[in-house]
Design a protein around this motif. Structure first.
Motif, PDB file in Angstrom:
ATOM      1  N   LYS A  44     -10.574  -2.907  -1.873  1.00 21.70           N
ATOM      2  CA  LYS A  44     -11.201  -2.532  -0.618  1.00 21.70           C
ATOM      3  C   LYS A  44     -12.712  -2.797  -0.679  1.00 21.70           C
ATOM      4  O   LYS A  44     -13.332  -2.622  -1.736  1.00 21.70           O
ATOM      5  CB  LYS A  44     -10.953  -1.046  -0.333  1.00 21.70           C
ATOM      6  N   THR A  65     -16.243  -5.431  -4.037  1.00 24.59           N
ATOM      7  CA  THR A  65     -15.086  -4.566  -3.811  1.00 24.59           C
ATOM      8  C   THR A  65     -15.296  -3.250  -4.534  1.00 24.59           C
ATOM      9  O   THR A  65     -16.176  -3.131  -5.402  1.00 24.59           O
ATOM     10  CB  THR A  65     -13.798  -5.228  -4.300  1.00 24.59           C
ATOM     11  N   THR A  84       0.839  -1.198   0.000  1.00 26.45           N
ATOM     12  CA  THR A  84       0.000   0.000   0.000  1.00 26.45           C
ATOM     13  C   THR A  84       0.873   1.247   0.000  1.00 26.45           C
ATOM     14  O   THR A  84       1.800   1.373   0.803  1.00 26.45           O
ATOM     15  CB  THR A  84      -0.916   0.012   1.238  1.00 26.45           C
ATOM     16  N   HIS A 141      -9.540   5.340  -1.224  1.00 26.90           N
ATOM     17  CA  HIS A 141      -8.671   4.277  -0.733  1.00 26.90           C
ATOM     18  C   HIS A 141      -7.243   4.520  -1.207  1.00 26.90           C
ATOM     19  O   HIS A 141      -7.021   5.140  -2.253  1.00 26.90           O
ATOM     20  CB  HIS A 141      -9.145   2.905  -1.223  1.00 26.90           C
TER      21      HIS A 141
END
Length: 1353
Positions: free
Chosen positions: A841, A856, A802, A811
């Motif tokens: 996410k 998602t 990430t 996100h």
């Protein structure tokens, strides 16, 4: 002798000629074969895949060598002989892919000894696996339901997962279990020849079970009967002749069914004997094939006690079946109608109609009760003919006299009606008096002749025929014999009386008066010119008559005299007298017929030859040319042998008949006759005696055994040998120990990684052979996810990392490890944009149904098109059932079985369909009151409050009411139970009466229950229920009227829901038109197939939709539309609409086909050239489309809101496509990338995850138009393409205009608008009327540089 000599010479000449022709034939045949091979090769070169059988590959060897395939794929390779696979390989093959299952049947071998002693039945596929080659194993099966797969896992296959599709298979109708083994002890018998086995009990039971399944609605094609012996198969065919229902069911032996499957398999195992011999049923391969053919249902019949006693595999299968209750002595036949199970172990145990042994008692569409025994077929009673008397009436009130199943109309009752002519007549009730023919007799005057006659009133005088005779004299003098015919003249009438005219010789004419007499054909005798008298026709010319009198004439050719007819000439006459001419000097005369040529003298006579011998020959032959055939002894000079030859034959030319007797170099004697003339040194001779030498490399003194002239080969005899490693192997004699590869698998440790691997004994353990997961740690800190045999590389690490960058979806951007290190943790603009479609996410948005979205962020298109809700609906339907489909905005019609019933029958329809009211008499009756209505009509009597006079078994009085079902509880004995539920509190009173509710079994005090049932529902349609347990009340005579009224309300609601489904015929017609349009669009997008697989995917989806909506055969063999629910029809319409829009977008990316053959008043320009994109942008666009298509097509059902979201996303794709086209123009990096229009487009379209508003769409269109002008393209095309379009249209300036949304079109002729139409792009109004352009349309000067319109000028 001479004949034989000539015969031999002729044969030699013809044999030589035949050999030449044969050689020429084969040369031309080979040339033709080469040409055909080249033609086939040229055709095959265009294909990506060429399919052949192994036999075809061997036969088309030249074709394979020409094609030079680099990859060869062999399907069912475990069932193909190794030699057949080798024949399919060419020198160009670089990869061989074998697909098969070596645990099923091996290849068939005709000679059993070759399979037993030399393992010829071991395929290349199986041999490679046994020799240590690691196969790629498929671990998921898509065929069998899990209950069937359990039989072979893990007993045959160690691991095998079930695909999700097999979990959704429906249960087998009419059976209590989807898998069952019927165990029996009925003995087998041998067939007539004693070579096979059969079991008549299993044959009869299998055919009965197949018939039972067919009556459940399965087609014969869905059922297959397998057996393990050919004798049983023949017995099946013999017995099936008397079972018409199963004639189309396929019956096969297990070996012939490998690689095939069917919905339901019935397996007859045959073997059942006192010796417990199960034959080849112990072979694992055959068991595997037999147990893995079924998809939905699998039923086995056999002697399990014998099987499990002789096979560990069958013992394990028996334990699995027994643990699941699928092993027993009886089949469980379930009747879904009456919910009973019939146990069947004999043919007579099977219900005759496929249901059970109870009466059907279902309500038919006519309202009567079905009198048949329970039947699984025709549950709607569409085909059954009701034999009850019809209870319908005609419009006048006559009762229908027919049976119920017959059509009442028309009414055949005879009644008196007045006709328009004022006469009364008996006619059929249904007949219209104005169309009835009046049968009353009246006197009428005919207008043409004035005669009068009796005629029926309904007959028109214009059609009447006068009965009076004519009586007038014709021109020929005869009297007219016809009836009165004033309407026609005598000139048109031909007299049919005999003719009265005569010829010159007074012969009378024999024809009719109206016919031409012609020549007289009467025969008479006359004197002919030759002086003879002959019989001729009266009118015949005598000079043309041939006299038939026989006379003697002399032939001019030979001088013989013959008797012929006087009128015939002698020229060309064939004389048949003997010839008798002199043939030769010896005085022989010709014995042939006179007209045949004489030829040579063939009389045989003795003549002396020049050698002094005499012989008989034909007279014309010269003796000096004849060779003497007298035998003589002579020594042949070439070989020295003394032999008998012909006198006229030279010794140097004679063939020696004695044997050769020369000893050859191999030690054998030559077996030919003396051949000193040909090959005297035996250089070309091949000795064909048995070779006595040892085979090459033999270690056991194996003799060659081949013919002596053939070369001895390596010794391939196999024997058991011990290797240096200690293992024994059965291998060829010529091989040395160091050449033999020991394939015995052993556990070895790989030095490089330390893993333990299972390898053949002769294989050295290296890391390249280790298939276990690598345990190394990469420099990035993550564990390597590859196999140990693959090289570790941080550049291949796919672990997600990430970043700190927050994307517009809210996100953080996630990158793979390799991409993260490439960009130093800072994602590029392209990676940020790509992350939007792949963001993992959770969405967690609240859907319209109130549930949280479980998709998602990327899957839900960042909130624009959510994944379908997986929650169950749970709402209560109008029928009382709970909606159990996946959540949606509106519940679909209930597909469960309707629960409504009366004392006569139950409703057999689906709950969503309106029920048919019962036509039997209402049973609500007591000694005080009786209902006279039909059961399905509201009762015409009130409730009876008198107490019941019956006595309970305990001796106390009944606590119920007159005419109602007696409560099972006694007021005295069961007082506590009877009064434990209170409604109004008067249950304890001595005179309290109770009502029994059969649906739930409770007893409720009648006064309180009456008030409970009389409560108004407040306008809601809902069933009345028990106040104690809330069970819906369906049967209770006292409240029958309330129950019926509620039922009628529910029926009306069902009918309304049924109407909301729409017209199915319109749906199917609409679908057909949509499918045709989509197919045309697919053909238009043909050039995109090489660029993307999306077009192929769309084509497959269209094919599946076509299968859903195409016509199906019903029970009567007629083509009918399939029954589809409204939700299914809506989903199909949505799918077609989405596919059509996607194909239209793709169509704009293809090269157009312009046609200028016609010109309408209002013209649009020819389609612009394909709006091309760069390959990178095109791939990105296709990925977006595929993702949306997958989201739409994979939904089980779709709501209106979801469809609107998909439609909005397609609108967005239109803008994305147009933007990608602009980005692909060569001038975009210089003129467009930094422009404010591009920045606006990026902000509103590419960097915006919200749904596009109408104002934003207007801004986007304006920005794209401005950007297009900067890039010098008006429609997303180049300037050269614009010029080509204008030139192709061939119009002067001022003919090009824009719709309100900026789409360009053209107006032909003078350029003035006289027709109003719609824009092809946005469907806005374009054109105009009266040469006036619509107010929101404007001139498109950028197309042709016009400063004003062409009209007026």
């Amino acid at each position: 002798m001479m004949y034989n000599s000539w015969k031999l010479k002729a044969l030699e000449i013809e044999e030589e000629r035949a050999a030449q022709l044969e050689k020429l034939y084969f040369e031309n045949a080979n040339k033709l074969k080469d040409v055909r091979n080249l033609e086939s090769a040229e055709i095959c070169q265009r294909a990506d895949i060429v399919g052949l059988t192994t036999t075809g590959a061997a036969r088309q060897r030249a074709l394979l060598n020409h094609l030079k395939p680099k990859i060869v794929v062999v399907e069912e390779a475990a069932e193909v002989l190794e030699s057949h696979v080798v024949c399919a390989l060419s020198t160009s093959c670089q990869q061989l892919i074998l697909i098969g299952d070596h645990q099923q049947l091996r290849p068939p071998v005709t000679v059993y000894k070759l399979a037993k002693d030399y393992f010829l039945d071991v395929s290349l596929f199986e041999r490679l696996i046994k020799n240590g080659m690691e196969p790629c194993v498929l671990g998921v099966q898509h065929r069998m339901r899990p209950e069937i797969a359990r039989l072979i896992v893990p007993s045959i296959y160690p691991t095998l997962e079930n695909h999700s599709s097999v979990l959704e298979y429906p249960g087998v109708r009419g059976m209590s279990s989807n898998v069952f083994f019927l165990a029996h002890t009925e003995q087998e018998v041998e067939d007539n020849e004693g070579k096979s086995h059969l079991n008549p009990y299993e044959v009869d039971l299998s055919l009965a079970l197949a018939r039972h399944l067919i009556m459940q609605g399965y087609t014969p094609e869905q059922i297959t009967i397998l057996t393990t012996y050919s004798g049983q198969l023949l017995h099946f065919f013999k017995i099936r002749r008397s079972h018409s229902a199963v004639q189309s069911v396929r019956i096969s032996v297990v070996d012939n069914f490998q690689g095939e499957e069917n919905d339901i398999i019935i397996l007859s195992l045959v073997r059942s004997n006192v010796d417990e011999n199960i034959g080849f049923l112990r072979i694992e391969n055959r068991i595997c094939v037999a147990l893995s053919r079924a998809k939905h249902g699998f039923y086995m019949i056999g002697n399990m006690q014998n099987l499990q006693g002789k096979s560990k595999l069958w013992k394990g299968i028996s334990q699995i079946l027994d643990s699941n209750g699928q092993l027993g002595a009886d089949f469980g036949l379930r009747c879904d109608i009456h919910d009973v199970v019939t146990q069947a172990r004999k043919v007579t145990d099977f219900p005759p109609e496929g249901g059970c042994m109870n009466k059907c008692s279902s309500k038919m569409p006519c309202g009567h009760i079905c009198p048949k025994i329970c039947h699984a077929g025709d549950r709607d009673h569409v085909l059954f003919e009701c034999q009850e008397n019809c209870i319908r009436f005609c419009s006048v009130g006559h009762p229908c006299p027919k049976k119920c199943f017959k059509d009442c109309n028309p009414c055949m009752e005879r009644v008196t009606k007045m006709l328009p002519c004022t006469h009364e007549q008996m006619v059929l009730c249904h007949q219209d008096p104005t169309k009835v023919f009046c049968q009353t007799s009246v006197w009428k005057i005919l207008p043409d002749c004035g005669h009068g006659m009796d005629s029926l009133c309904g007959v028109s005088v214009s059609d009447a025929v006068c009965p009076e005779m004519c009586g007038m004299t014709l021109d020929c003098g005869h009297i007219c014999p016809l009836l009165c015919h004033k309407r026609s003249s005598h000139d048109e009438i031909q007299c049919q009386q005999p003719c009265q005219r005569v010829c010159s010789d007074q012969h009378g004419c024999k024809k009719k008066c109206c016919e031409d007499c012609g020549d007289c054909l009467t025969k008479m005798k006359k004197l002919l010119p030759c002086g003879h008298e002959g019989e001729v026709k009266c009118s015949q010319n005598l000079a043309e008559v041939n006299c038939a009198v026989k006379v003697i004439k002399i032939l001019t050719n030979c001088g013989h005299s013959v008797e012929i007819e006087c009128g015939k000439a002698t020229d060309g006459y064939k004389c048949e007298n003997p010839c008798e001419k002199l043939l030769c000097a010896d005085g022989h005369i010709c014995k042939k017929i006179c007209f045949l040529p004489c030829g040579n003298c063939t009389v045989r006579m003795s003549r002396e030859l020049k050698c002094g011998h005499t012989t008989k020959m034909e007279c014309f032959v010269d003796p000096s040319n004849v060779k003497c055939r007298v035998p003589k002894e002579s020594v042949l000079p070439l070989c020295g042998h003394s032999a008998t030859i012909h006198c006229g034959e030279e010794p140097t030319e004679a063939n020696c008949p004695l044997p050769c007797d020369v000893r050859l170099e191999c030690g054998h004697t030559c077996t030919l006759k003396c051949h000193v003339k040909k090959d005297p040194d035996h250089q070309n001779y091949q000795c064909k005696k048995e070779c006595g030498r040892m085979k090459q490399g033999c270690k056991k003194e194996h003799r060659c055994g081949k013919k002596c002239f053939e070369e001895c080969v390596l010794c391939t005899e196999k024997w058991k040998r011990s290797l240096p490693c200690g293992h024994t192997i059965f291998t060829e004699c010529h091989r040395n120990d160091d050449e033999i590869f020991c394939s015995k698998r052993t556990r070895k440790i790989v030095p490089e990684c330390g893993h333990e691997v299972n390898l053949p004994c002769s294989t050295e353990p290296t890391r390249a052979l280790c298939k276990k997961m690598c345990a190394s740690e990469l420099p990035c800190g993550h564990l390597c996810k590859k196999k140990c045999c693959e090289p570790c590389n941080q550049a291949d690490c796919e672990e997600p990392l990430t970043t700190t960058k927050l994307n517009i979806c809210g996100h953080h951007v996630t990158l793979s490890c390799k991409d993260f290190h490439k960009v130093g943790g800072v994602p590029t603009e392209k990676q940020i944009q790509s992350h939007l479609s792949t963001c993992l996410k959770p969405c967690k948005a609240t859907l319209n149904c109130g549930h949280l979205c479980k998709g998602t962020c990327g899957e839900c298109f960042n909130g624009r098109v959510h994944r379908a809700c997986d929650e169950k609906c749970g709402r209560s339907l109008v029928c009382g059932h709970i909606c159990n489909v996946n959540c949606g905005i509106s519940c679909p019609p209930c597909e469960l079985k309707c629960q409504y019933s009366c004392s006569h029958s139950k409703c057999g329809r689906k709950c969503c369909e309106p029920c048919m009211p019962c036509k039997e008499n209402c049973p609500w009756s007591c000694e005080h009151k009786t209902c006279t209505k039909k059961c399905g009509e509201p009762c015409n009597r009130s409730r009876c409050d008198e107490p019941c006079k019956k006595t309970l078994p305990c001796g106390h009085s009944c606590a119920g009411l007159c005419g109602e079902i007696c409560p099972p509880l006694c007021r005295v004995c069961d007082k506590d139970k009877l009064t434990e539920f209170t409604l109004l509190g008067n249950e304890d009173e001595e005179d309290a009466k109770f009502v029994f509710l059969p649906d739930c079994g409770h007893c409720i005090e009648v006064e309180g229950m009456d008030k409970w049932m009389d409560i108004d529902g407040g306008g809601q349609i809902q069933q009345k229920c028990c106040p104690r347990c809330k069970t819906p009340i369906k049967i209770c005579m006292r409240y029958g009227e309330i129950i019926k009224n509620t039922f009628n309300d529910i029926t009306k609601a069902k009918a309304k829901i049924f109407q909301l489904k729409g017209n199915p015929l319109e749906f199917f017609n609409h679908c057909s038109a949509k499918l045709t349009r989509c197919r045309n669009l697919v053909r238009k997008c043909e050039e995109l197939r090489s660029l993307t697989s999306t077009v192929v995917v769309i084509d497959k989806i269209l094919g599946s939709i076509d299968q859903q909506v195409k016509l199906k055969k019903n029970g009567k063999g007629n083509n009918v539309h399939p029954p589809l629910g409204s939700d299914v029809r809506f989903q199909i319409e949505v799918n077609l609409d989405v596919l059509e829009r996607v194909l239209e977008m793709f169509g704009k990316m293809t090269s157009p086909k312009t046609s200028l053959t016609s010109r309408s008043r209002l013209l649009t320009p020819p389609p612009p050239p394909a709006q091309k994109m760069t390959p990178e942008l095109m791939n990105e666009f296709f990925n977006l489309v595929r993702k949306l298509l997958r989201s739409v097509v994979e939904r089980v059902r779709i709501s209106t809101g979801e469809y609107q979201a998909v439609s909005r996303e397609l609108d967005r794709f239109e803008y994305v496509r147009a933007y990608f086209v602009l980005q692909s123009t060569p001038s975009f990096p210089v003129l467009g990338a930094s422009s404010p229009e591009n920045v606006l487009i990026q902000r509103l379209l590419m960097k915006n995850i919200r749904v596009l508003e109408n104002e934003q769409k207007v801004e986007l269109r304006a920005a794209m138009e401005k950007l297009g002008v900067k890039l010098k393209t008006g429609l997303g095309i180049t300037d050269n393409e614009r010029k080509e379009i204008v030139q192709a249209m061939g119009m002067s300036k001022g003919h090009w205009f824009k719709c309100p949304n900026g789409h360009i079109y053209a107006i032909g002729d003078c350029g003035g608008a006289s027709v109003e139409s719609r824009c092809n792009e946005c469907h806005a109004r374009i054109g105009g009327t009266g040469h006036r352009l619509l107010g929101d349309n404007r001139l498109a000067g950028e197309m042709d540089s016009a400063v004003g319109p062409a009209w007026p000028q």
